[in-house]
Design an enzyme around this catalytic site. Structure first.
Site, short mmCIF file in Angstrom:
data_model
loop_
_atom_site.label_atom_id
_atom_site.label_comp_id
_atom_site.label_asym_id
_atom_site.label_seq_id
_atom_site.Cartn_x
_atom_site.Cartn_y
_atom_site.Cartn_z
N TYR A 98 78.83 51.29 32.77
CA TYR A 98 77.40 50.98 32.66
C TYR A 98 76.89 50.18 33.86
CZ TYR A 98 76.95 52.67 27.82
OH TYR A 98 76.88 53.45 26.69
N PHE A 124 70.02 43.55 28.18
CA PHE A 124 70.94 44.00 27.14
C PHE A 124 72.35 44.27 27.65
CE2 PHE A 124 68.62 47.77 28.68
CZ PHE A 124 69.66 48.62 29.01
N ARG A 142 71.45 66.34 26.37
CA ARG A 142 70.41 65.32 26.25
C ARG A 142 69.43 65.68 25.13
NH1 ARG A 142 71.15 60.50 28.50
NH2 ARG A 142 68.93 60.23 28.90
N THR A 189 66.99 57.42 23.34
CA THR A 189 67.86 56.24 23.22
C THR A 189 67.64 55.51 21.90
OG1 THR A 189 67.83 55.95 25.61
CG2 THR A 189 68.50 54.04 24.31
N ARG A 219 71.04 61.21 17.42
CA ARG A 219 70.65 59.80 17.25
C ARG A 219 69.70 59.61 16.08
NH1 ARG A 219 70.27 58.61 23.69
NH2 ARG A 219 72.37 57.77 23.99
N ASN A 242 73.46 53.34 18.94
CA ASN A 242 72.80 54.64 18.80
C ASN A 242 73.79 55.80 18.72
OD1 ASN A 242 73.57 54.59 21.46
ND2 ASN A 242 71.54 54.88 22.32
N GLU A 261 80.94 60.17 35.52
CA GLU A 261 81.46 59.74 34.23
C GLU A 261 82.67 60.56 33.79
OE1 GLU A 261 78.00 59.73 31.68
OE2 GLU A 261 77.07 58.10 32.80
P1 CMP Z 1 73.37 55.05 26.52
O1 CMP Z 1 72.73 56.38 26.56
O2 CMP Z 1 74.84 54.98 26.35
O3 CMP Z 1 72.98 54.27 27.88
C1 CMP Z 1 72.79 52.88 27.96
C2 CMP Z 1 72.92 52.22 26.63
O4 CMP Z 1 72.37 50.92 26.59
C3 CMP Z 1 72.10 52.98 25.60
O5 CMP Z 1 72.71 54.21 25.32
C4 CMP Z 1 72.02 51.98 24.48
O6 CMP Z 1 73.23 51.91 23.72
C5 CMP Z 1 71.89 50.68 25.28
N1 CMP Z 1 70.47 50.27 25.41
C6 CMP Z 1 69.52 50.85 26.16
N2 CMP Z 1 68.36 50.21 26.06
C7 CMP Z 1 68.59 49.17 25.23
C8 CMP Z 1 67.79 48.11 24.73
N3 CMP Z 1 66.50 47.99 25.07
N4 CMP Z 1 68.36 47.21 23.90
C9 CMP Z 1 69.65 47.32 23.55
N5 CMP Z 1 70.48 48.32 24.01
C10 CMP Z 1 69.94 49.22 24.83
#
Ligand code: CMP
Length: 140
Positions: free
Chosen positions: A51, A59, A87, A93, A104, A114, A128
Site C-alpha cells: 500500500y 487511514f 474492478r 471502495t 463489496r 471492504n 502487485e
Molecule cells: P483497497 O482497494 O485495497 O485499496 C486501499 C484500501 O484502503 C481500500 O481498499 C480500503 O480498504 C482502505 N481505504 C481507502 N479509503 C479509506 C478510508 N477513507 N478510510 C479507511 N480505509 C480506507
C-alpha cells in the site's frame, strides 16, 4: 480484449467470516480463472510495501494494522480484460456506495473492511502480481 492477469485479495474481515468460497465462486462465475492462490499472513513490511501509494494518508496506519490482523487469500486471476472487469465485479471502495450485486456491496462491512482488493490499473496489477507471486506469474 486481451487475456490479462490481475491481483485479487480476500481481506482479513472476509476470511474471518468464512467467505472465501462464496467470494471465489462469485468471481469464477464472471469467467475469471484462478491462476495462482496462496493463503498468507502479511507482515507489516509487506502491507506497507503493498500500500505504498497510500503512505501519509490518514487511514494508512489503520489499513496496515487491519491487513496484518489475520490471514488473507492472495489470488492471481486471469480473464480477458481482467483488470477493468474485476474492478466492476468488486465495486466501489465504500460498500455503502458500491453498486448492487458487487462483491463489496454483498460482503463489505466498511470503507476499510471492504472484503476484497483488486488492482486498479494494468501498471498496478503488474506490480502487485509480481510482489506476491513473482515475475513468472505475469505470463501464461
Ligand atoms: P483497497 O482497494 O485495497 O485499496 C486501499 C484500501 O484502503 C481500500 O481498499 C480500503 O480498504 C482502505 N481505504 C481507502 N479509503 C479509506 C478510508 N477513507 N478510510 C479507511 N480505509 C480506507
Amino acid at each position: 480484449m486481451a487475456l490479462e492477469r490481475t491481483l485479487f485479495i480476500v481481506k482479513p474481515d472476509a476470511v474471518q467470516r468464512n467467505l472465501i468460497g462464496r467470494i471465489l465462486a462469485h468471481v469464477e462465475a464472471q469467467d475469471f480463472r484462478v491462476a495462482e492462490a496462496r493463503l498468507a499472513r502479511l507482515t507489516r513490511e509487506e502491507a506497507q510495501t503493498f500500500y505504498a501509494e497510500h503512505l501519509g494518508k490518514p487511514f494508512f496506519n489503520d489499513l496496515v494494522e487491519y491487513m496484518t490482523s489475520g490471514p488473507v487469500l492472495l489470488v492471481c486471476l486471469e480473464r480477458e480484460g481482467a483488470v477493468a472487469e474485476l474492478r466492476q465485479v468488486v465495486g466501489a471502495t465504500d460498500p455503502a456506495q458500491a453498486a448492487p450485486g458487487t462483491v463489496r456491496k454483498l460482503f463489505g462491512e466498511s470503507k476499510q473492511a471492504n472484503s476484497v482488493h483488486a488492482s486498479d490499473s494494468p501498471a498496478s496489477s503488474e506490480r502487485e502480481v509480481r510482489l506476491f507471486f513473482g515475475t513468472a506469474a505475469l505470463v501464461r
